[in-house]
Design an enzyme around this catalytic site. Structure first.
Site, short mmCIF file in Angstrom:
data_model
loop_
_atom_site.label_atom_id
_atom_site.label_comp_id
_atom_site.label_asym_id
_atom_site.label_seq_id
_atom_site.Cartn_x
_atom_site.Cartn_y
_atom_site.Cartn_z
CD GLU A 44 -2.79 1.11 2.55
OE1 GLU A 44 -2.40 0.53 3.58
OE2 GLU A 44 -3.90 1.66 2.45
CE LYS A 114 -7.82 1.36 3.20
NZ LYS A 114 -6.64 2.04 3.80
CB CYS A 155 -4.81 -1.59 4.32
SG CYS A 155 -3.84 -1.58 5.84
#
Ligand SMILES: O=C(O)CCC(=O)C(=O)O
Length: 276
Positions: A44, A114, A155
């Site tokens: 990331e 995301k 994440c």
């Protein structure tokens, strides 16, 4: 259909100099290729420090910025599938935390934004609010690598079992999460979440962290490959390194046949469904 291949997770050191980050990534990608990797994945925010104050400055459009140019070229030159970690993306004055995937010909195969923004507040631990500057993505994104379906998350997304389950229900055998956990949640949650997602969904899980840095947002590291039995087969330390996994997708077939939870789900009573 390819069922055996080598994956490389590149736990690279990320600093403030974007050009240096890109040069470092390109060098490590080439090294992974030399070591036989067919799929290479980056962490990331591999082109910029991780933090809300940096996203605007480092944001680029996709696929026209310098970061995507490097990724496309590296995928093509090395003839690999490249999961390009994430970069801050700008589109129409909005910012996203976005993962791009490149084919061995250097073409953009997939782009995932995301979906669950990292907003948490642990007094004495960590407070972070991505939603101060980022917009959330609204789409599940998968790509296909020679017959293998791969689902993407970033994440904090790994905390949401529903996302992983929807990917499994759509046929994924691998989930890939570029991520940068921290020194509060990393030690207790990083490994467990990935083992959970892998076992619950009988998939391989790859999670790629940046190497630990000395200041700013301190990344936990410990990039990890987990197999469909929930076993951690490879885990990095916290410095810059590449970890490799020889992935055998017959492990998915075996556990799905031997412990057939997906045909035993009580969908007459509950289900995980996609609303849009
Ligand atoms: O969920 C966590 O504890 C960390 C998540 C994170 O660092 C992120 O989403 O970037």
């Amino acid at each position: 259909m390819m069922r055996l291949f080598r994956a490389a997770l590149v736990q690279m050191q990320v600093g403030k100099d974007r050009t240096q980050n890109l040069v470092n990534a390109a060098k490590l990608i080439a090294e992974a290729k030399c070591d036989g990797a067919k799929l290479v994945a980056l962490p990331e925010c591999f082109n910029s420090p991780y933090g809300t104050k940096f996203f605007n400055e480092y944001a680029e459009s996709i696929p026209n910025g310098p970061t995507c140019e490097m990724l496309s070229k590296a995928a093509k030159e090395n003839s690999i599938y490249l999961v390009g970690g994430t970069l801050p993306e700008r589109e129409n004055n909005k910012l996203y935390n976005t993962c791009t995937v490149w084919s061995p010909k250097g073409e953009l195969l997939a782009k995932y934004r995301k979906m669950h923004l990292f907003d948490i507040d642990i007094p004495g631990g960590i407070t972070f609010k991505e939603s101060d500057v980022l917009q959330a993505g609204n789409e599940l994104v998968m790509f296909e690598m020679e017959g293998i379906k791969v689902g993407l998350g970033i994440c904090y997304d790994m905390r949401f079992e529903e996302l992983a389950k929807l990917y499994r229900l759509q046929g994924c055998e691998i989930l890939i999460y570029p991520g940068a956990f921290n020194m509060t949640t990393g030690p207790i949650h990083w490994e467990l979440l990935q083992r959970g997602r892998a076992l619950d969904n009988q998939v391989f899980v790859f999670a790629i962290s940046p190497a630990r840095n000395e200041q700013g947002y301190i990344a936990w590291g410990h990039s990890q490959i987990t197999n469909p039995w929930g076993k951690v087969t490879t885990q990095a330390g916290h410095s810059q390194e590449i970890i490799y996994g020889d992935i055998d997708l017959s492990e998915c077939d075996k556990i799905r046949q031997q412990i057939p939870i997906f045909t035993q789900r009580r969908t007459d009573i509950y289900d995980t469904v996609k609303n849009k």
